[in-house]
Write a protein that holds these residues in place. Structure first.
Motif, PDB file in Angstrom:
ATOM      1  N   ALA A  68      -2.050 -10.467  -1.336  1.00  0.00           N
ATOM      2  CA  ALA A  68      -3.109  -9.472  -1.138  1.00  0.00           C
ATOM      3  C   ALA A  68      -2.505  -8.084  -1.283  1.00  0.00           C
ATOM      4  N   ASN A  69      -3.217  -7.223  -1.985  1.00  0.00           N
ATOM      5  CA  ASN A  69      -2.801  -5.830  -2.105  1.00  0.00           C
ATOM      6  C   ASN A  69      -3.920  -4.965  -1.543  1.00  0.00           C
ATOM      7  N   HIS A  70      -3.656  -4.382  -0.373  1.00  0.00           N
ATOM      8  CA  HIS A  70      -4.649  -3.564   0.330  1.00  0.00           C
ATOM      9  C   HIS A  70      -4.471  -2.075   0.038  1.00  0.00           C
TER      10      HIS A  70
END
Length: 305
Positions: A21-23
């Motif tokens: 995941a890249n937030h």
């Protein structure tokens, strides 16, 4: 080199199979089911429950949040992370080679270059450790202006619930890790039946390490290209004969690091971001790790019953 652990099973866990995941502020990879990513094949391995490889951008981080009944630790690969928690206690910084200890410890109004009893800054070579036990709240923040912080966030399942919360921190030099695998965590002396005095003393089975409430050893080594290290399963820290070992190669060299386990090609060769489940091993077995890439390999060993 031929395999010397013919009784062992080595199963690679490729980087591409991890959750990701890249937030924006956080770029994270999950080796085991975590947050919104669930894979029934990757839930835990012995007492190892979470292994996240995180990068947090400057001036951002994890706001205050609760934990309980896990042993939670962070291994800093680069950058700097500031920790605050509800225990508000001083921690001890341990130098593995010299076994020095110094008190560290944010009071309102202090500059970012100061430390107090209420917070801790951890950097390259540091590992911080929290027994969440009956419940803690903590925050992790990167106050740096330009450099992200890259670290491994690891959780282990303790041997019992309801433990008293505790925070600790240790420093382990790269020089030592370039010579051999260096143990970082080992079980609390006294085990699940530790007395209150043993809990207070927090003495580990392996001197110079941080004590963990689990049959669990963590070690790290930095292996030069063409170099070879051996890891002794169990690290002479446990009576449990049957062991499980998870090996992880962090993403630190732009893909140029690579290792081979137990002389095995194919399933035994790991690239950056890969891990491997080594199952069916016994305490005292020797696990050989070779660096077969173009850059030195920082290898993490997680050894559990």
């Amino acid at each position: 080199m031929a395999s010397t652990l013919r009784h062992a099973k080595v199963r690679p866990h490729r980087s591409a199979a991890r959750g990701h995941a890249n937030h924006g502020w956080l770029d994270t990879y999950h080796s085991f089911s975590f947050a919104n990513w669930y894979n029934p094949d990757f839930t835990h391995f012995g007492s190892l429950r979470v292994l996240n490889e995180d990068r947090v951008k400057p001036n951002s981080g994890f706001p205050t949040h609760p934990h309980r009944d896990f042993e939670i630790f962070s291994y800093i690969l680069s950058g700097e992370l500031t920790h605050t928690d509800s225990t508000q206690q001083k921690s001890k910084t341990k130098e593995h080679s010299s076994k020095k200890a110094t008190d560290i410890g944010p009071e309102a109004g202090e500059t970012e270059n100061e430390e107090s009893d209420l917070f801790c800054r951890v950097r390259r070579g540091d590992i911080q450790f929290t027994t969440a036990g009956t419940g803690v709240t903590h925050a992790e923040f990167n106050y740096g202006r330009t450099e992200p912080v890259h670290f491994l966030q690891i959780w282990a399942i303790p041997w019992k619930r309801g433990l008293k919360p505790r925070y600790d921190r240790g420093h382990f030099s790269d020089d030592d890790k370039r010579k051999a695998f260096v143990p970082l965590l080992s079980p609390l002396r006294g085990g699940p039946d530790a007395t209150p005095a043993q809990e207070k003393a927090a003495e580990p089975v392996i001197p110079g390490t941080i004590a963990i409430h689990a049959d669990f050893v963590m070690a790290a080594g930095i292996i030069a290209p063409s170099g070879k290290f051996e890891y002794t399963v169990g690290a002479k820290a446990t009576d449990a004969a049957k062991r499980k070992v998870y090996v992880h190669l962090p993403m630190t060299k732009g893909g140029r690091a690579k290792i081979r386990l137990d002389g095995r090609n194919g399933e035994g060769v790991l690239a950056e971001g890969d891990g491997a489940f080594v199952d069916g091993v016994n305490a005292g077995d020797k696990l050989r790790v070779e660096s077969v890439g173009d850059a030195e390999a920082e290898v993490i060993i997680l050894d559990t019953a």
